[in-house]
Design an enzyme around this catalytic site. Structure first.
Site, PDB file in Angstrom:
ATOM      1  N   GLN A   1      -2.863   2.407  10.108  1.00 18.65           N
ATOM      2  CA  GLN A   1      -1.528   2.440   9.486  1.00 18.65           C
ATOM      3  C   GLN A   1      -0.513   3.161  10.373  1.00 18.65           C
ATOM      4  O   GLN A   1       0.672   2.858  10.333  1.00 18.65           O
ATOM      5  CB  GLN A   1      -1.591   3.132   8.116  1.00 18.65           C
ATOM      6  CG  GLN A   1      -2.271   2.334   7.021  1.00 18.65           C
ATOM      7  CD  GLN A   1      -3.732   2.711   6.871  1.00 18.65           C
ATOM      8  OE1 GLN A   1      -4.385   3.083   7.846  1.00 18.65           O
ATOM      9  NE2 GLN A   1      -4.252   2.620   5.676  1.00 18.65           N
TER      10      GLN A   1
ATOM     11  N   ARG B   1       0.851  -1.195   0.000  1.00 21.09           N
ATOM     12  CA  ARG B   1       0.000   0.000   0.000  1.00 21.09           C
ATOM     13  C   ARG B   1       0.884   1.241   0.000  1.00 21.09           C
ATOM     14  O   ARG B   1       2.096   1.142   0.019  1.00 21.09           O
ATOM     15  CB  ARG B   1      -0.939  -0.035   1.218  1.00 21.09           C
ATOM     16  CG  ARG B   1      -0.177  -0.495   2.457  1.00 21.09           C
ATOM     17  CD  ARG B   1      -0.633   0.038   3.710  1.00 21.09           C
ATOM     18  NE  ARG B   1      -0.568   1.470   3.743  1.00 21.09           N
ATOM     19  CZ  ARG B   1       0.554   2.164   3.935  1.00 21.09           C
ATOM     20  NH1 ARG B   1       1.727   1.572   4.095  1.00 21.09           N
ATOM     21  NH2 ARG B   1       0.517   3.468   3.943  1.00 21.09           N
ATOM     22  N   GLY B   2       0.215   2.417   0.021  1.00 19.62           N
ATOM     23  CA  GLY B   2       0.964   3.670  -0.085  1.00 19.62           C
ATOM     24  C   GLY B   2       1.127   4.008  -1.557  1.00 19.62           C
ATOM     25  O   GLY B   2       1.437   3.127  -2.379  1.00 19.62           O
ATOM     26  N   ALA B   3       0.904   5.266  -1.899  1.00 17.86           N
ATOM     27  CA  ALA B   3       0.795   5.645  -3.314  1.00 17.86           C
ATOM     28  C   ALA B   3       2.000   5.215  -4.161  1.00 17.86           C
ATOM     29  O   ALA B   3       1.833   4.537  -5.183  1.00 17.86           O
ATOM     30  CB  ALA B   3       0.555   7.155  -3.407  1.00 17.86           C
TER      31      ALA B   3
ATOM     32  N   ASN C   1      -5.498  12.713   0.750  1.00  9.76           N
ATOM     33  CA  ASN C   1      -4.700  11.791   1.565  1.00  9.76           C
ATOM     34  C   ASN C   1      -5.643  11.016   2.477  1.00  9.76           C
ATOM     35  O   ASN C   1      -6.862  11.203   2.465  1.00  9.76           O
ATOM     36  CB  ASN C   1      -3.648  12.569   2.370  1.00  9.76           C
ATOM     37  CG  ASN C   1      -2.633  11.639   3.023  1.00  9.76           C
ATOM     38  OD1 ASN C   1      -2.120  10.723   2.376  1.00  9.76           O
ATOM     39  ND2 ASN C   1      -2.349  11.830   4.292  1.00  9.76           N
ATOM     40  N   LYS C   2      -5.057  10.153   3.278  1.00  8.71           N
ATOM     41  CA  LYS C   2      -5.818   9.257   4.144  1.00  8.71           C
ATOM     42  C   LYS C   2      -6.894   9.997   4.934  1.00  8.71           C
ATOM     43  O   LYS C   2      -6.651  11.096   5.432  1.00  8.71           O
ATOM     44  CB  LYS C   2      -4.829   8.557   5.090  1.00  8.71           C
ATOM     45  CG  LYS C   2      -5.431   7.553   6.053  1.00  8.71           C
ATOM     46  CD  LYS C   2      -6.284   6.507   5.390  1.00  8.71           C
ATOM     47  CE  LYS C   2      -5.570   5.746   4.290  1.00  8.71           C
ATOM     48  NZ  LYS C   2      -6.492   4.941   3.450  1.00  8.71           N
TER      49      LYS C   2
ATOM     50  N   ARG D   1      -7.145   0.133  -7.128  1.00 11.10           N
ATOM     51  CA  ARG D   1      -7.420   1.198  -6.148  1.00 11.10           C
ATOM     52  C   ARG D   1      -7.550   2.517  -6.929  1.00 11.10           C
ATOM     53  O   ARG D   1      -6.692   2.826  -7.754  1.00 11.10           O
ATOM     54  CB  ARG D   1      -6.317   1.285  -5.084  1.00 11.10           C
ATOM     55  CG  ARG D   1      -6.240   0.027  -4.211  1.00 11.10           C
ATOM     56  CD  ARG D   1      -5.410   0.256  -2.964  1.00 11.10           C
ATOM     57  NE  ARG D   1      -6.095   1.098  -2.001  1.00 11.10           N
ATOM     58  CZ  ARG D   1      -5.502   1.595  -0.902  1.00 11.10           C
ATOM     59  NH1 ARG D   1      -4.236   1.351  -0.681  1.00 11.10           N
ATOM     60  NH2 ARG D   1      -6.187   2.340  -0.056  1.00 11.10           N
TER      61      ARG D   1
ATOM     62  N   ASP E   1      -1.849  10.996  -1.722  1.00  8.22           N
ATOM     63  CA  ASP E   1      -2.121  10.065  -2.821  1.00  8.22           C
ATOM     64  C   ASP E   1      -2.334  10.764  -4.153  1.00  8.22           C
ATOM     65  O   ASP E   1      -2.231  10.156  -5.210  1.00  8.22           O
ATOM     66  CB  ASP E   1      -3.366   9.223  -2.498  1.00  8.22           C
ATOM     67  CG  ASP E   1      -3.044   8.248  -1.388  1.00  8.22           C
ATOM     68  OD1 ASP E   1      -3.042   8.669  -0.216  1.00  8.22           O
ATOM     69  OD2 ASP E   1      -2.746   7.086  -1.706  1.00  8.22           O
TER      70      ASP E   1
END
Ligand code: MRU
Length: 346
Positions: A200, A53-55, A251-252, A88, A241
């Site tokens: 996270q 995960r993570g952009a 973002n998150k 995603r 992201d």
């Protein structure tokens, strides 16, 4: 990244060069398990189910996935690209990385495509490390200047989610300045938002910081406002992201609330990002597709019980809604830390 005392990257090719090796992040911090992805379908699943995960890291994983697809069938370019892109919706790095590979191979004879695609995926990884290192250097200068204002106490930084090496190939984006500042001897303390619902921050960022020896404290997502109002946060640094043409930051989920609190309390709010996260084709954050994930991510929690056995338990039986990202308007952003420097606008 320092993992089990060894410096390594979060993704790379398998020993035979035909697949990709990633960490199964669903198991961290309880277990460090590397897994090998051998097909595009496996890469897609690993992204969709958030083994990785993570952009920037999902971009790198997808790039290898596309190379694997071409190794199996050189004519699979468009189909495999579409399958990987659908995993995603929010992080623009996914599209960027797939386009990099697709553009590199499209005009080539079929027999040459897979090898060039793997080489392009390797180059995407190398570039990500260099970009994050540069973000770190520029962020280090910023942190040094901020620390100089109050040299007799540690610099308190709040971060949300995980924009660390587990979200990139190495260094992270938001964490790169932190690691470089720590290594340079600047005293730091990091407030780590737990980042519900997938935690996270609690599971990944805290794990990373502990591995590097950086002092940190986990806080509930709702604590940030109090800490900022009390003067216990010198600055906020988050990753992203997708940043749209007008500077809005996706973002998150929960990032926007931290930006609002920071603005109200006069705390600088910085966003760390490489150019691969900028989407100049999208005018504003209102247009970014916000991923909606399984409500069970709110309803269930997984971790070890007293005997060390990993268990999943319910925390509620209520209906739930789980948007995974939000948008922080550009007006709430103090600055962007990129590979080119620290700027007020992009
Ligand atoms: O849903 P995730 O864990 O993939 O979300 C990650 C984030 O929101 C990060 O902050 C973002 O991808 C930047 S990673 C350098």
């Amino acid at each position: 990244m320092r993992l089990e005392g060894v410096h390594q990257r979060s993704i790379g090719r398998t020993a035979d060069g035909k697949g990709a090796r990633i960490l199964d992040q669903r198991l961290l911090p309880w277990e460090v398990r590397w897994v090998e992805l051998r097909t595009a379908e496996e890469a897609a699943r690993a992204i969709r189910e958030m083994w990785t995960r993570g952009a920037p890291l999902i971009g790198a994983t997808a790039a290898y996935g596309l190379a694997m697809a071409l190794a199996g069938d050189p004519g699979a370019l468009d189909g495999a690209r579409a399958m990987l892109l659908a995993t995603r919706p929010t992080a623009v790095n996914l599209r960027w990385a797939l386009d990099q590979v697709a553009d590199a191979v499209r005009a080539l004879p079929p027999a040459e495509r897979a090898e060039v695609a793997f080489a392009r995926a390797d180059a995407i990884c190398d570039e990500d490390v260099a970009l994050n290192r540069a973000i770190g250097e520029h962020g280090l200068a910023l942190l040094r200047a901020l620390h100089a204002r109050n040299p007799h106490r540690p610099l308190n930084i709040l971060t949300h989610c995980n924009a660390g090496w587990l979200a990139t190939v190495d260094y992270g984006t938001a964490t790169a300045p932190i690691y470089l500042a720590y290594d340079a001897g600047i005293p730091l303390h990091i407030w780590v938002d737990e980042t519900r619902p997938r935690n996270q921050g609690a599971l990944l960022t805290a794990f990373e910081l502990a591995g590097h020896g950086v002092p940190h404290s986990l806080v509930a997502d709702n604590a940030g406002g109090l800490l900022m109002a009390r003067g216990q946060v010198d600055l906020v640094i988050v990753g992203t992201d997708r940043v749209t043409a007008n500077g809005d930051v996706c973002n998150k989920i929960g990032t926007y609330l931290k930006a609002l609190a920071a603005h109200d309390c006069g705390v600088p709010f910085y966003v760390a990002l490489p150019y691969t996260t900028i989407d100049r084709t999208m005018a504003s954050g209102a247009l970014v597709p916000i991923e909606e994930r399984d409500p069970d991510e709110l309803r269930l929690l997984t971790g070890p019980d007293a005997a060390g056995a990993i268990r999943t338990v319910s925390v509620t039986a209520s209906p739930a809604y789980n948007p995974a990202f939000d948008v922080t308007p550009a007006r709430l952003v103090t600055g962007y830390i990129t590979e080119e420097g620290v700027t007020a606008t992009l």
